[in-house]
Design a protein around this motif. Structure first.
Motif, PDB file in Angstrom:
ATOM      1  N   ALA A   1      74.683 -13.808 -43.717  1.00 45.64           N
ATOM      2  CA  ALA A   1      72.948 -13.068 -43.533  1.00 45.64           C
ATOM      3  C   ALA A   1      72.385 -14.247 -43.978  1.00 45.64           C
ATOM      4  O   ALA A   1      72.592 -15.297 -44.739  1.00 45.64           O
ATOM      5  CB  ALA A   1      72.983 -12.177 -44.403  1.00 45.64           C
ATOM      6  N   MET A   2      71.175 -14.071 -43.308  1.00 44.10           N
ATOM      7  CA  MET A   2      69.842 -15.154 -43.370  1.00 44.10           C
ATOM      8  C   MET A   2      68.727 -14.279 -43.661  1.00 44.10           C
ATOM      9  O   MET A   2      68.443 -13.448 -42.963  1.00 44.10           O
ATOM     10  CB  MET A   2      70.062 -16.198 -42.279  1.00 44.10           C
ATOM     11  CG  MET A   2      68.919 -16.992 -42.428  1.00 44.10           C
ATOM     12  SD  MET A   2      69.139 -18.540 -41.655  1.00 44.10           S
ATOM     13  CE  MET A   2      69.164 -18.206 -39.801  1.00 44.10           C
ATOM     14  N   ILE A   3      67.828 -15.064 -44.770  1.00 40.56           N
ATOM     15  CA  ILE A   3      66.725 -14.367 -44.947  1.00 40.56           C
ATOM     16  C   ILE A   3      65.597 -14.529 -43.939  1.00 40.56           C
ATOM     17  O   ILE A   3      65.440 -15.759 -43.435  1.00 40.56           O
ATOM     18  CB  ILE A   3      65.986 -14.808 -46.415  1.00 40.56           C
ATOM     19  CG1 ILE A   3      67.101 -14.431 -47.386  1.00 40.56           C
ATOM     20  CG2 ILE A   3      64.886 -14.106 -46.467  1.00 40.56           C
ATOM     21  CD1 ILE A   3      67.144 -12.678 -47.667  1.00 40.56           C
ATOM     22  N   ALA A   4      65.097 -13.486 -43.555  1.00 39.69           N
ATOM     23  CA  ALA A   4      64.082 -13.907 -42.368  1.00 39.69           C
ATOM     24  C   ALA A   4      62.837 -12.975 -42.689  1.00 39.69           C
ATOM     25  O   ALA A   4      62.975 -11.854 -42.626  1.00 39.69           O
ATOM     26  CB  ALA A   4      64.553 -13.203 -40.907  1.00 39.69           C
ATOM     27  N   ASP A   5      61.891 -13.358 -43.083  1.00 35.36           N
ATOM     28  CA  ASP A   5      60.731 -12.816 -43.809  1.00 35.36           C
ATOM     29  C   ASP A   5      59.478 -13.474 -44.141  1.00 35.36           C
ATOM     30  O   ASP A   5      59.568 -14.815 -43.770  1.00 35.36           O
ATOM     31  CB  ASP A   5      61.233 -12.095 -45.116  1.00 35.36           C
ATOM     32  CG  ASP A   5      60.735 -11.190 -45.737  1.00 35.36           C
ATOM     33  OD1 ASP A   5      59.496 -10.568 -45.145  1.00 35.36           O
ATOM     34  OD2 ASP A   5      61.168 -10.415 -46.545  1.00 35.36           O
ATOM     35  N   GLU A   6      58.611 -13.054 -44.472  1.00 37.17           N
ATOM     36  CA  GLU A   6      57.292 -13.553 -44.838  1.00 37.17           C
ATOM     37  C   GLU A   6      57.529 -14.694 -45.943  1.00 37.17           C
ATOM     38  O   GLU A   6      58.390 -14.511 -47.003  1.00 37.17           O
ATOM     39  CB  GLU A   6      56.299 -12.638 -45.292  1.00 37.17           C
ATOM     40  CG  GLU A   6      55.896 -11.322 -44.612  1.00 37.17           C
ATOM     41  CD  GLU A   6      54.897 -11.875 -43.422  1.00 37.17           C
ATOM     42  OE1 GLU A   6      54.316 -13.224 -43.400  1.00 37.17           O
ATOM     43  OE2 GLU A   6      54.682 -11.019 -42.363  1.00 37.17           O
ATOM     44  N   GLY A   7      57.023 -15.776 -45.739  1.00 33.05           N
ATOM     45  CA  GLY A   7      57.221 -16.923 -46.837  1.00 33.05           C
ATOM     46  C   GLY A   7      58.379 -17.656 -46.472  1.00 33.05           C
ATOM     47  O   GLY A   7      58.488 -18.926 -46.822  1.00 33.05           O
ATOM     48  N   VAL A   8      59.171 -17.566 -45.368  1.00 33.13           N
ATOM     49  CA  VAL A   8      60.287 -18.169 -44.856  1.00 33.13           C
ATOM     50  C   VAL A   8      59.482 -19.405 -43.876  1.00 33.13           C
ATOM     51  O   VAL A   8      58.793 -18.815 -42.902  1.00 33.13           O
ATOM     52  CB  VAL A   8      61.570 -17.489 -44.149  1.00 33.13           C
ATOM     53  CG1 VAL A   8      62.554 -18.257 -43.526  1.00 33.13           C
ATOM     54  CG2 VAL A   8      62.154 -16.867 -45.323  1.00 33.13           C
ATOM     55  N   ASP A   9      59.920 -20.316 -43.918  1.00 31.73           N
ATOM     56  CA  ASP A   9      59.273 -21.461 -43.074  1.00 31.73           C
ATOM     57  C   ASP A   9      60.111 -21.084 -41.559  1.00 31.73           C
ATOM     58  O   ASP A   9      61.360 -21.328 -41.388  1.00 31.73           O
ATOM     59  CB  ASP A   9      60.022 -22.817 -43.394  1.00 31.73           C
ATOM     60  CG  ASP A   9      59.564 -23.866 -42.582  1.00 31.73           C
ATOM     61  OD1 ASP A   9      59.297 -23.913 -41.353  1.00 31.73           O
ATOM     62  OD2 ASP A   9      59.246 -25.101 -43.294  1.00 31.73           O
ATOM     63  N   GLN A  10      59.323 -20.741 -40.630  1.00 28.56           N
ATOM     64  CA  GLN A  10      59.747 -20.255 -39.210  1.00 28.56           C
ATOM     65  C   GLN A  10      60.655 -21.344 -38.494  1.00 28.56           C
ATOM     66  O   GLN A  10      61.639 -21.165 -38.258  1.00 28.56           O
ATOM     67  CB  GLN A  10      58.451 -20.160 -38.200  1.00 28.56           C
ATOM     68  CG  GLN A  10      57.551 -19.065 -38.866  1.00 28.56           C
ATOM     69  CD  GLN A  10      57.678 -17.885 -38.109  1.00 28.56           C
ATOM     70  OE1 GLN A  10      58.026 -17.770 -36.908  1.00 28.56           O
ATOM     71  NE2 GLN A  10      57.131 -16.636 -38.386  1.00 28.56           N
ATOM     72  N   THR A  11      60.254 -22.607 -38.581  1.00 31.39           N
ATOM     73  CA  THR A  11      61.225 -23.520 -37.899  1.00 31.39           C
ATOM     74  C   THR A  11      62.181 -24.090 -38.570  1.00 31.39           C
ATOM     75  O   THR A  11      63.468 -24.267 -37.930  1.00 31.39           O
ATOM     76  CB  THR A  11      59.993 -24.887 -37.738  1.00 31.39           C
ATOM     77  OG1 THR A  11      59.941 -25.479 -38.902  1.00 31.39           O
ATOM     78  CG2 THR A  11      59.143 -24.653 -36.731  1.00 31.39           C
ATOM     79  N   SER A  12      62.245 -23.683 -39.968  1.00 31.20           N
ATOM     80  CA  SER A  12      63.569 -23.910 -40.921  1.00 31.20           C
ATOM     81  C   SER A  12      64.567 -22.909 -40.439  1.00 31.20           C
ATOM     82  O   SER A  12      65.707 -23.132 -39.899  1.00 31.20           O
ATOM     83  CB  SER A  12      63.252 -24.168 -42.241  1.00 31.20           C
ATOM     84  OG  SER A  12      64.639 -24.217 -42.690  1.00 31.20           O
ATOM     85  N   TYR A  13      64.096 -21.660 -40.277  1.00 36.97           N
ATOM     86  CA  TYR A  13      65.030 -20.487 -40.009  1.00 36.97           C
ATOM     87  C   TYR A  13      65.328 -20.569 -38.697  1.00 36.97           C
ATOM     88  O   TYR A  13      66.578 -20.496 -38.230  1.00 36.97           O
ATOM     89  CB  TYR A  13      64.038 -19.228 -40.139  1.00 36.97           C
ATOM     90  CG  TYR A  13      64.680 -18.061 -39.570  1.00 36.97           C
ATOM     91  CD1 TYR A  13      65.602 -17.275 -40.313  1.00 36.97           C
ATOM     92  CD2 TYR A  13      64.257 -17.401 -38.145  1.00 36.97           C
ATOM     93  CE1 TYR A  13      66.225 -16.247 -39.785  1.00 36.97           C
ATOM     94  CE2 TYR A  13      65.184 -16.592 -37.601  1.00 36.97           C
ATOM     95  CZ  TYR A  13      66.033 -15.783 -38.275  1.00 36.97           C
ATOM     96  OH  TYR A  13      66.718 -14.712 -37.839  1.00 36.97           O
ATOM     97  N   GLY A  14      64.348 -20.991 -37.743  1.00 33.20           N
ATOM     98  CA  GLY A  14      64.565 -21.198 -35.966  1.00 33.20           C
ATOM     99  C   GLY A  14      65.676 -22.307 -35.901  1.00 33.20           C
ATOM    100  O   GLY A  14      66.455 -21.868 -35.201  1.00 33.20           O
ATOM    101  N   SER A  15      65.686 -23.340 -36.711  1.00 37.24           N
ATOM    102  CA  SER A  15      66.502 -24.541 -36.464  1.00 37.24           C
ATOM    103  C   SER A  15      68.183 -23.810 -36.684  1.00 37.24           C
ATOM    104  O   SER A  15      68.999 -24.200 -36.124  1.00 37.24           O
ATOM    105  CB  SER A  15      66.382 -25.728 -37.120  1.00 37.24           C
ATOM    106  OG  SER A  15      66.443 -25.658 -38.534  1.00 37.24           O
ATOM    107  N   ILE A  16      68.327 -23.059 -37.752  1.00 34.34           N
ATOM    108  CA  ILE A  16      69.465 -22.657 -38.295  1.00 34.34           C
ATOM    109  C   ILE A  16      70.137 -21.903 -37.255  1.00 34.34           C
ATOM    110  O   ILE A  16      71.086 -21.801 -36.643  1.00 34.34           O
ATOM    111  CB  ILE A  16      69.618 -22.301 -39.710  1.00 34.34           C
ATOM    112  CG1 ILE A  16      69.268 -23.227 -40.639  1.00 34.34           C
ATOM    113  CG2 ILE A  16      70.733 -21.689 -40.146  1.00 34.34           C
ATOM    114  CD1 ILE A  16      68.799 -22.812 -42.105  1.00 34.34           C
TER     115      ILE A  16
END
Ligand SMILES: [Zn+2]
Length: 952
Positions: free
Chosen positions: A659-674
């Motif tokens: 599971a990966m956290i996708a939510d307000e406060g999460v750095d979008q590009t960090s999430y996106g690169s993973i």
């Protein structure tokens, strides 16, 4: 009668109200003042059914507008499709020119291409081409999908060029082929406008909801939440691939990237630092010419603008630097409305910025640029020819002659790097035999001493003696220095900041982006640069060759087991993927003997006895697709050593349920690169909100990823109950993986998921032991400098500084440190707190004894650091990648660091920490493991954290 009497005050009030509005908003711009217009060409508004700037146009509506104009003007307009986005929107390039040019587009393209091959085209031939061929102008719109004025302006430019018979417009058509890229980021644009149109009322109040784009919308980025205006370096994204292919097909002489975020309009000349690979004075000559022309047009309209200031020209992954590195004049234009400012936005002085006004400014800047290009097209074409001629001249004077990349550490990744170069028309050769070079320099330190080195057959050689030499150098060189004046100025600000008290506001730095990106380092490949051209038999690499290197195979059909050697990052992905598809995978934790060979610890074993018959096909298919070379073992008997396929130290892996956290406060590009990395390898995961993770959502998962993000936001969203729940889940066997801001959250005192402390934080006991070594001389220098008014620095085309609620740098994945936890008085603690790094490559030492480093054969890895978050060694866990406490060479490999601060405070800290707790682990990465999809040197540790969950 009474009616009239009452009408007077009413009219008076109305006039008064109008006069206030007039005082606060720009004059309504007339988009149709540059005729005569051809009567049969439909205006955009007739298709859209709303006036310019009154509403936002969706992508499909835009396509109707363009098609209707193109259908009416086949003599001037040709629509070309350049490729799909992830969400299946087609990207279009609209070629607009005079009928005689449209009739010979292929010939023009061929002529211009001849200007790029200075080895075969003489100067005299180039001059003939320059006389007889129009220049190519690349006008690209809306790379940041939520910078909406750019999108709307594009349609007005297309109409003007297609429909107008104004002499200036006809001159543009005669002397240029205008290539309008109708949408650089269609998917992001569509998210933004669909959301905005559905909720907006045109309210100028900054607190109105229409100025607060939700996390899941955030149209700046593409589908995978990549910033496409950082992506030309490796072109990981579909849009970048489409655009680069089209760009290099046409070879433009001027390229404008239309944005829209700052307080006032920006056009070049650009600010320092300027990439030293750009030829001078020719680069600045054209920037000044276009800048002065734009200034004259804006002055005539009484429009505000600025030049230089904050927008630099250094990082080679932007859509202004990339064209510049291909011989064009590449420029960023930033308009002042639309986007997060919506239809209307209250400026800091109470005046109103409108979408329509912002569209008008882009329209005028676009047209002015085209006029200048038409007027100067012969000189422009000759300078374009001169750019590549210079590349060939440079090899006589520039020290770096060639780059050699060994495939030994990861043949698939080396092939991927070669492919990236090929996509940029850079010639890559491959050595057909082992060879030696007398004058090589390693990549793992700045100005590495000259040595003799041997390279294996199959090594890639990039000789700078080629037309694309300047581009090749700019992305492959070990380090790119900034202008001295720029560095000195920022060091002065730093020294003054060190003297400031706790409550005093600090001066910002003018770094715009990362300062290190050298691709061999980012990929973690073994490479060297040479002073001489290597002398060895070579063949030119093409796509077919790359495809062959990227395809793996299985040798034989296994009787007993398949051995998956950990010789490429993809092997780690394959182990995870097999597990996720229901196959049983194990790992040798000690050297293994199988199939007549010894294999190091970390080698994966897929036993046929533990798997269904389908395992043979699954292994073969995956090996082929991922590029892994798998070996079949037909006997379990070990010829030597203690460990055989059936050995006790071959441990079973747990299938990864991620599971990966996708939510307000999460750095979008960090999430996106993973996300992108997982998709690339076919690893599945579940994006989850913090609320779901807190309320039982994790019970079916054994791996949870916290991408980089705001530590404070993570803490407030999880709350103490959520943190307790997380701890229980880890204790029960879960693996929590955190990156940068997520790791800071894990290290917060009230969270306590690690025994590591943040350097310089209040609970950092080591801080007060550190000596204050700031020299008296520097102090003197700092005091001698006048203290200018601190100036906020917007990230390239991120929301303007006065839009603070939206411009949290945490959300943008941009360089300089987000909010640090409370710190003690900096003046009393000068150089005890790490100053945020703009993005530099540092030397990490590998602990080869931990499972997190299985598959790594180097003792040192280059890692990116783009923050001021330095982590003390974990006291209770293990420190898998560290920055040596007593390094023999500087920790800095490439890029800018703060003298007297960075190296001193980074020594003896950890980049990768494994903190066991109960049956589970928290694994902290100090930085994003896949920053922008560019950095890949820590791919194996990241995959290992997942693959070996629940094993150790
Ligand atoms: Zn932008």
């Amino acid at each position: 009668m009474p009616k009239i009497r009452f009408a007077f005050p009413a009219i008076f009030a109305l006039v008064f109200a109008v006069s206030i509005i007039v005082a606060q908003t720009e004059q309504k711009f007339d988009f149709y003042a540059r005729g005569e217009y051809r009567a049969n060409v439909p205006r955009p508004q007739s298709t859209l059914r709303f006036d310019v700037g009154d509403f936002h146009t969706t992508y499909a509506q835009m396509e109707k507008v363009i098609d209707s104009i193109a259908a009416a003007t086949p003599d001037r307009v040709k629509v070309l499709d350049i490729g799909e986005t992830n969400e299946h929107r087609m990207q279009h390039l609209v070629a607009i020119s005079a009928p005689e040019n449209i009739a010979r587009l292929d010939e023009i393209k061929t002529n211009i291409a001849r200007l790029t091959d200075t080895r075969r085209t003489t100067r005299a031939e180039a001059q003939a081409i320059a006389q007889n061929t129009p220049a190519i102008a690349w006008m690209a719109y809306t790379i940041h999908g939520n910078e909406s004025a750019s999108f709307e302006a594009m349609m007005q430019v297309v109409y003007q060029l297609a429909a107008s018979n104004e002499p200036a417009t006809l001159d543009i058509l005669k002397n240029t082929v205008v290539l309008v890229l109708t949408g650089e980021n269609p998917d992001g644009h569509e998210r933004f406008v669909t959301w905005y149109n559905s909720i907006a009322t045109g309210n100028a109040d900054r607190n109105a909801i229409e100025h607060r784009e939700p996390w899941s919308i955030w149209g700046r980025y593409n589908h995978y939440r990549f910033d496409l205006n950082r992506d030309t370096l490796t072109a990981t994204q579909k849009e970048s691939k489409n655009m680069i292919k089209a760009y290099l097909d046409w070879n433009p002489q001027v390229a404008v990237d239309h944005h829209g975020q700052p307080s006032q309009f920006f056009f070049p000349p650009a600010a320092l630092p300027i990439n030293p690979n750009f030829p001078q004075p020719v680069t600045n000559k054209w920037l000044t010419l276009y800048g002065r022309a734009n200034a004259a047009a804006f002055d005539a309209n009484k429009w505000d603008y600025y030049v230089r200031d904050v927008f630099d020209l250094f990082y080679p992954g932007y859509w202004d630097t990339f064209p510049t590195l291909n011989g064009a004049t590449g420029m960023t234009y930033e308009t002042d409305g639309g986007g997060f400012k919506g239809l209307r936005w209250t400026r800091d002085d109470g005046s109103i910025a409108t979408l329509r006004g912002a569209i008008a400014k882009h329209f005028i800047a676009s047209m002015t640029t085209l006029e200048q290009t038409a007027r100067n097209k012969t000189e422009k074409l000759m300078d374009f020819y001169g750019f590549r001629a210079k590349a060939l001249d440079d090899v006589r004077t520039v020290k770096m002659r060639a780059v050699v990349i060994s495939p030994a550490g990861d043949p698939v990744k080396a092939a991927e790097l070669a492919e990236i170069l090929l996509q940029k028309n850079i010639e890559v050769r491959v050595a057909t035999a082992p060879f030696s070079v007398a004058s090589t320099h390693g990549y793992m330190e700045k100005d590495a001493p000259r040595t003799v080195r041997n390279f294996p057959a199959g090594s890639y050689i990039i000789d700078m003696n080629q037309p694309q030499g300047i581009l090749a150098r700019s992305i492959l060189e070990q380090d790119t220095p900034q202008d001295k004046a720029f560095v000195d100025e920022n060091m002065r600000r730093f020294n003054r900041n060190q003297m400031r008290g706790k409550g005093q506001s600090k001066e910002d730095y003018s770094f715009y982006d990362i300062t290190a990106w050298s691709l061999p380092l980012a990929f973690g490949l073994d490479a060297a640069w040479t002073e001489d051209a290597p002398t060895v038999g070579v063949t030119l690499v093409d796509q077919k060759f790359i495809d062959g290197k990227k395809a793996g195979s299985v040798i034989g059909r296994a009787q007993v087991a398949y051995i998956i050697p950990y010789e490429t990052d993809a092997a780690g992905a394959m182990a995870i993927k097999l597990g996720q598809q229901g196959f049983r995978v194990a790992v040798a934790t000690k050297p293994l003997n199988a199939a007549g060979r010894n294999w190091p610890a970390g080698t994966f074993v897929v036993r046929t006895s533990r798997n269904a018959e389908t395992v043979h096909d699954a292994v073969a298919k995956m090996a082929g697709e991922l590029g892994v070379n798998v070996v079949a073992a037909n006997s379990g008997f070990a010829e030597e050593g203690d460990v055989s396929i059936g050995g006790e130290s071959v441990y079973s892996l747990q299938p990864a349920k991620i599971a990966m956290i996708a939510d307000e406060g999460v750095d979008q590009t960090s999430y996106g690169s993973i996300w992108w990395t997982f998709d690339r390898y076919g690893i599945t995961f579940t994006p989850m909100t913090i609320q779901s993770a807190k309320s039982g959502g994790l019970k079916n998962y054994n791996v949870l990823i916290l991408p980089s993000g705001s530590p404070g936001r993570y803490f407030s969203s999880f709350g103490s109950g959520g943190v307790s729940g997380l701890k229980q889940w880890i204790s029960d066997g879960g693996t929590l993986i955190t990156a940068r801001g997520g790791s800071v959250f894990a290290a917060l005192k009230d969270v306590g998921l690690t025994s590591s402390k943040l350097v310089g934080s209040d609970d950092d006991e080591e801080k007060n032991k550190a000596s204050d070594d700031q020299s008296p001389d520097k102090r003197k220098e700092a005091e001698a400098q006048p203290s200018p008014t601190p100036k906020p620095t917007p990230s390239k085309a991120t929301p303007e500084p006065d839009a603070t609620p939206l411009s949290d740098k945490n959300d943008k994945g941009e360089g300089i440190a987000p909010t640090l936890p409370p710190i003690a008085s900096p003046s009393a603690n000068a150089n005890k707190v790490p100053e945020g790094l703009p993005g530099s490559i540092m030397r990490a030492t590998v602990d080869r004894t931990t499972y997190l480093n299985y598959g790594i054969t180097q003792n040192e890895l280059p890692v990116l650091l783009a923050s001021g978050y330095f982590f003390r060694y974990s006291k209770e866990g293990s420190n898998a990648l560290v920055f040596d406490a007593k390094p023999k060479r500087p920790l800095t490999i490439s890029g800018f660091v703060w003298e007297g601060n960075t190296e001193k405070l980074l020594k003896g800290t950890a980049y990768l920490i494994d903190e066991p707790s109960g049956s589970g682990h928290t694994i902290l990465f100090a930085e994003e493991p896949f920053f922008r999809g560019i950095f890949r040197s820590t791919t194996r540790p990241f995959f290992n954290a997942i693959a070996f969950n629940g094993v150790f």
